[in-house]
Design an enzyme around this catalytic site. Sequence first.
Site, PDB file in Angstrom:
ATOM      1  N   LYS A   1      -1.386  42.876 -27.052  1.00  0.00           N
ATOM      2  CA  LYS A   1       0.003  42.929 -27.517  1.00  0.00           C
ATOM      3  C   LYS A   1       0.208  44.219 -28.307  1.00  0.00           C
ATOM      4  O   LYS A   1      -0.508  44.496 -29.261  1.00  0.00           O
ATOM      5  CB  LYS A   1       0.316  41.718 -28.390  1.00  0.00           C
TER       6      LYS A   1
ATOM      7  N   ASP B   1       8.109  45.356 -35.283  1.00  0.00           N
ATOM      8  CA  ASP B   1       8.741  44.075 -34.997  1.00  0.00           C
ATOM      9  C   ASP B   1       9.669  43.682 -36.142  1.00  0.00           C
ATOM     10  O   ASP B   1       9.219  43.256 -37.201  1.00  0.00           O
ATOM     11  CB  ASP B   1       7.662  43.001 -34.790  1.00  0.00           C
TER      12      ASP B   1
ATOM     13  N   LYS C   1      13.463  39.049 -39.455  1.00  0.00           N
ATOM     14  CA  LYS C   1      12.440  38.683 -40.422  1.00  0.00           C
ATOM     15  C   LYS C   1      12.951  38.902 -41.847  1.00  0.00           C
ATOM     16  O   LYS C   1      13.861  39.704 -42.086  1.00  0.00           O
ATOM     17  CB  LYS C   1      11.183  39.547 -40.227  1.00  0.00           C
TER      18      LYS C   1
ATOM     19  N   ASP D   1       1.824  45.085 -35.628  1.00  0.00           N
ATOM     20  CA  ASP D   1       2.001  44.143 -34.524  1.00  0.00           C
ATOM     21  C   ASP D   1       1.515  44.718 -33.192  1.00  0.00           C
ATOM     22  O   ASP D   1       1.667  44.073 -32.150  1.00  0.00           O
ATOM     23  CB  ASP D   1       3.470  43.728 -34.426  1.00  0.00           C
TER      24      ASP D   1
ATOM     25  N   GLU E   1       8.409  37.064 -29.811  1.00  0.00           N
ATOM     26  CA  GLU E   1       8.521  38.041 -28.722  1.00  0.00           C
ATOM     27  C   GLU E   1       7.190  38.378 -28.074  1.00  0.00           C
ATOM     28  O   GLU E   1       7.146  38.748 -26.907  1.00  0.00           O
ATOM     29  CB  GLU E   1       9.195  39.327 -29.236  1.00  0.00           C
TER      30      GLU E   1
ATOM     31  N   ARG F   1       4.695  36.606 -27.053  1.00  0.00           N
ATOM     32  CA  ARG F   1       4.342  35.772 -25.896  1.00  0.00           C
ATOM     33  C   ARG F   1       5.171  36.149 -24.662  1.00  0.00           C
ATOM     34  O   ARG F   1       4.743  35.904 -23.540  1.00  0.00           O
ATOM     35  CB  ARG F   1       4.493  34.299 -26.262  1.00  0.00           C
TER      36      ARG F   1
END
Length: 497
Positions: A267, A272, A279, A290, A351, A353
Amino acid sequence: MKINLISNKEFNENINYRKSVFSYVFDNENFEYNNKLICNEYIKKIIKKELFYNKLKYKNIILYDINDLKLDNLIIIKCINNLEFDDYEYKILIKKFINILIDTNINECSCLLTLIPVINRDYNWKIRITTKIIKDNIYKFDRFKKDNIKINIKKINLILSDDNDFEYLNNILNEINIITDAINLTKNLSNLPSNICNPLYISEKCKELSLNNRDILYENIDKKKMESLGMNAYLSVSMGSNNPIMSILKYNGCKNNFKNPIVLIGKGITFDTGGISLKNSYNMDEMKFDMCGAASVYGIIYAINKLKLNINVIGILSLSENLIDKKSYRPGDIVKTMSGKTVEIINTDAEGRLILCDSITYSYKFNPSIIIDIATLTGACIISLGNNFSGLISNNDFESNEIIVASNEIDDKVWRLPLIKDNQNQINSNIADIKNLGDGKCGTITAACFLFNFIKKNSIWIHLDIAGTAYDENKKSTGRPVYLLTQFLINKSKNIR
């Protein structure tokens, strides 16, 4: 900085190894001295006075210019009773050792700590752990500081008992030096700010790695190609930034056969925000990390190439940003994945996944023997396992145990969590095939359940959630799980069962 392995005999006979010496004594009145050096009566008196009458654990003393022993420096540290010396105590001691060297500005030292017996551990383990801790503690990320951090350590000699197979142990040392170099490359990439380290930047680093290593092939899947492939889940995440790139690194260690490679998928969300499901601003700066899964894949490919492993591996770096824009995807959207399954978007901050599910589907074009995805996927993993253990979820007991074996060999801890059909109910959707978020319970497991929907029957799949282990409390990358998966691949290449 260079690390050498020296026999105890060679150390005692060669004065060049004794400019600065780091030794130890055990914390009891009837101590035995581990080396001829500290049998000097003057030093014995100092040890008794300064160490044994002081109740502090790991108390140390530094003696300078000991002419009769021809020593520039002698550092002696007090240890716990040798009958109870375990992994934890040994690692604490090595950290104390390297930090003392840094603080005292010593540039060359011979270390006798490797002579200490550790319960159920051999020199193979001690060399790996000692080298890893030393390299971790001298690593500094100071690219953006006006004044660079200077560490003067140039050489460390690790002293071993005379009856060792030094050729074998030097091979181990060479192996761990390559792996720590790969870990540092991963850290350097992960520690970069997002205004520099975006998907294009990482893609260019992959291209550079391929150009400099003939056994690594590079391929790029851009937005246009993703659209033609139907990678709509992946593309939905990038709608707020419009810069998705999937970089592929192919390592062909088996020259005559590139069938059934192991595929690593990382990933790589370079920043993010959470998207429209924004967030909290608290610690949002950490969201530059991330992309640590992708950075790990980069480091692993570097390591196995330098180690010349007899194995075929493909690394997929799934790169994007999750930003806010008028085009950003929304809660309530339904997207059709590359596999044909539809996903209801419940939360745009789930996001990772979405880019991983399309990357997994894409990976089947390589006919993989094992698929391993690595992701800073869920905060729930931090809550359940903290910062010491990476979460491991798999549909295969044998390969899970192989990961755990590698973990125990090199002290990169994992904890296996269950994968059961009961949890699938949490991500069933009323209007699509599945939804991208469960009801808040066992979030690490339901995230893995989501990904498992894209694993074909009879495939072997391993999921590593590194949300708690990819970076530390000081907001610095750890380079995990580069060592874990490199060791797993080393074992695979040797057909260790």
